[in-house]
Design an enzyme around this catalytic site. Structure first.
Site, PDB file in Angstrom:
ATOM      1  N   GLU A   1      55.237 -13.821 -94.222  1.00 15.00           N
ATOM      2  CA  GLU A   1      55.757 -12.604 -94.034  1.00 15.00           C
ATOM      3  C   GLU A   1      57.186 -12.284 -93.696  1.00 15.00           C
ATOM      4  O   GLU A   1      57.671 -11.852 -92.544  1.00 15.00           O
ATOM      5  CB  GLU A   1      55.008 -12.059 -92.593  1.00 15.00           C
ATOM      6  CG  GLU A   1      53.214 -11.704 -93.098  1.00 15.00           C
ATOM      7  CD  GLU A   1      52.640 -11.075 -92.107  1.00 15.00           C
ATOM      8  OE1 GLU A   1      53.105 -10.575 -91.246  1.00 15.00           O
ATOM      9  OE2 GLU A   1      51.250 -10.698 -92.284  1.00 15.00           O
TER      10      GLU A   1
ATOM     11  N   GLU B   1      46.290 -13.504 -96.313  1.00 13.37           N
ATOM     12  CA  GLU B   1      45.630 -13.020 -95.222  1.00 13.37           C
ATOM     13  C   GLU B   1      44.811 -11.590 -95.402  1.00 13.37           C
ATOM     14  O   GLU B   1      45.456 -10.744 -95.990  1.00 13.37           O
ATOM     15  CB  GLU B   1      46.752 -12.660 -94.157  1.00 13.37           C
ATOM     16  CG  GLU B   1      47.257 -13.804 -93.631  1.00 13.37           C
ATOM     17  CD  GLU B   1      48.426 -13.599 -92.595  1.00 13.37           C
ATOM     18  OE1 GLU B   1      48.153 -12.525 -91.651  1.00 13.37           O
ATOM     19  OE2 GLU B   1      49.394 -14.420 -92.043  1.00 13.37           O
TER      20      GLU B   1
END
Length: 511
Positions: free
Chosen positions: A191, A315
């Site tokens: 991220e 994810e």
């Protein structure tokens, strides 16, 4: 010459006029549903590692070192292919040297991302790889790009994969592992657009190139480097990465997307108390995964038409408000039949995009978010989501069977979504598996299947459902939701007839 077989499905909702047609084509292609789509994720977050996989030495449960073996055995049963670690957001504040050597000498740190608790680093690199060995799965390590250095990640790879006489390889041997671990899957950051460094796409692409240049292949271990990809529908991030990062340096590009019941990060909604309208809105958000995978794949196709770079959805899952009276930073949530339908639907999407989606990781494995397993001291339970992975394990590394489906609608308050979704595969023994999900809370779906040129003699099935969409397994009733034999399918001449109950997941086996 390709030999093509057709399996034609005709579906209709009982007590409704909606009707649909579907076909499954079987051809001699090389498309396989990678087992790595069924991967898992374990972050240093809440009770995921500590009190989940790694327990107090005095806890009276069977364990190896401090690894909890009832959890391990449950995950071995569903054949998890990989485990992603140490994060997540935690990965970009994790410095691997803090987690090696004598445990009593390891430095402590504060986990600033998740609950502000003290991390004692007793579960580090060697412990993680011992866990993967017990699980029989491949490790997937996320490297620290946010607060780390190129040298730090490079040395971690050397520590694990080199069999040389270098100082760093000798350090591994001194710490008790003489042979290289041979870890292939490496995430270059996590991220990076957010908690992994608040980077722009262009800046991250340049950083990836730097880090990847020093992520060396050691003998016998070619690296599969995974770039930190987009958040949800940030298509520009994918465009920039595919344009600016040479394809041959990436094994995969990641995508993160969470199903939020309300679509609002500030008030996500309850895991256990929701209306049919709230359920419907959650499924609308779940089904957005189809759009995301399709659009990100289209961008990747521009720069990688031969589909050499995998889309890695590392994810995914439902994210609700934490359970009342728990630490909000621990992200502990219960797991209902709704979550099982989300898992099954999402896995069907991944299966149907197996030409590009080669890897995925559910968030997360134990005690965090859409967990497979919940623990409470000596107690352990398997969630409805666990049972979906148990049912769907037959798709792992099986030949993909293309499905075309026009499903009847499920309507709530003037809005509609497809009531049914499906994926199918053929395993090495020739058995065909068809996974069907009925999202409609109220109506059964009848399926009449015309089979042409497919030799089969019998059908059997499994089903996961319950009386209420909010039903959960608890430590008092750990088996309220479990897999049962399904008797709603039969052979009718050359046809297959199936009736799928409301809010259920059905796995059929034709042999």
């Amino acid at each position: 010459m390709r030999r093509i077989l057709f399996l034609v499905l005709t579906c209709f909702q009982l007590n409704a006029f909606a009707q649909s047609n579907a076909s499954i084509s079987i051809s001699n292609t090389d498309l396989v549903i990678s087992r790595h789509i069924y991967g898992q994720f374990a972050e240093h977050l809440g009770r995921g590692i500590y009190d989940g996989f790694w327990v107090d030495k005095n806890l009276p449960v069977q364990k190896q070192d401090r690894i909890r073996l009832d959890v391990v055995n449950a995950l071995k049963k569903i054949k998890i292919p990989n485990l992603r670690w140490p994060g997540g957001c935690f990965a970009d504040e994790y410095h691997w040297r803090d987690g090696i050597g004598p445990r009593t000498q390891r430095p402590k740190m504060v986990n600033t991302n998740w609950g502000g608790v003290t991390e004692d680093n007793s579960f580090g690199t060697h412990e993680f790889l011992a866990l993967c060995k017990l699980l029989g799965c491949e490790p997937y390590i996320a490297g620290n790009v946010g607060s780390g250095t190129v040298e730090e990640m490079s040395k971690w790879i050397e520590y694990l994969n080199s069999n040389s006489s270098s100082t760093i390889a000798q350090l591994r041997k001194q710490n008790g592992h003489s042979e290289p671990y041979k870890v292939s899957f490496w995430g270059v950051g996590n991220e990076s657009w957010g908690c992994g460094g608040e980077m722009t796409a262009n800046f991250y692409a340049d950083q990836y190139r730097r880090y990847a240049a020093y992520a060396r292949n050691y003998p016998g271990t070619p690296l599969k480097k995974i770039a930190s990809g987009a958040n949800s529908d940030d298509y520009n991030w994918t465009e920039v990465c595919m344009k600016n990062i040479p394809n041959h340096t990436m094994w995969g590009l990641s995508l993160h997307y969470y199903t939020l019941p309300t679509g609002n990060w500030n008030k996500k909604g309850s895991a256990t108390s929701f209306s049919e309208k709230e359920y419907f809105n959650t499924m609308v958000n779940c089904l957005k995964m189809e759009e995301l995978v399709t659009k990100h794949s289209a961008i990747m196709d521009k720069y990688d038409p031969n589909k050499k770079v995998a889309l890695v959805v590392d994810e995914w899952g439902i994210w609700t408000d934490p359970e009342p009276n728990t630490n909000p930073g621990f992200l502990y949530q219960q797991n209902s039949l709704r979550d099982a339908l989300i898992a099954a639907t999402t896995l069907n999407i991944f299966n149907n995009h197996c030409d590009r989606v080669k890897m995925a990781e559910l968030a997360q494995t134990v005690n965090v978010l859409q967990a497979l397993i919940l623990t409470d001291k000596t107690k352990m339970l398997l969630t409805p989501t666990y049972h979906i992975f148990d049912m769907y394990k037959v798709h792992q590394d099986a030949k993909y069977l293309a499905v075309k489906l026009q499903a009847p609608d499920y309507n709530v308050d003037g809005k509609s979504i497809p009531a049914v979704n499906v994926s199918a595969s053929q395993d090495a023994t020739g058995k065909i598996h068809i996974s069907l999900v009925n999202l409609d809370l109220n109506k059964s779906v009848s399926v009449s299947t015309q089979l042409k040129q497919i030799q089969w003699a019998a059908v059997s099935g499994q089903i996961l459902t319950s009386a209420n969409i909010t039903d959960i397994n608890t430590f008092q009733q750990p088996s309220k939701l479990q897999i049962h034999n399904f008797t709603g399918a039969k052979k009718d001449g050359d046809n297959l007839s199936v009736t799928i109950p409301p809010k259920s997941v059905v796995m059929l086996e034709l042999k």
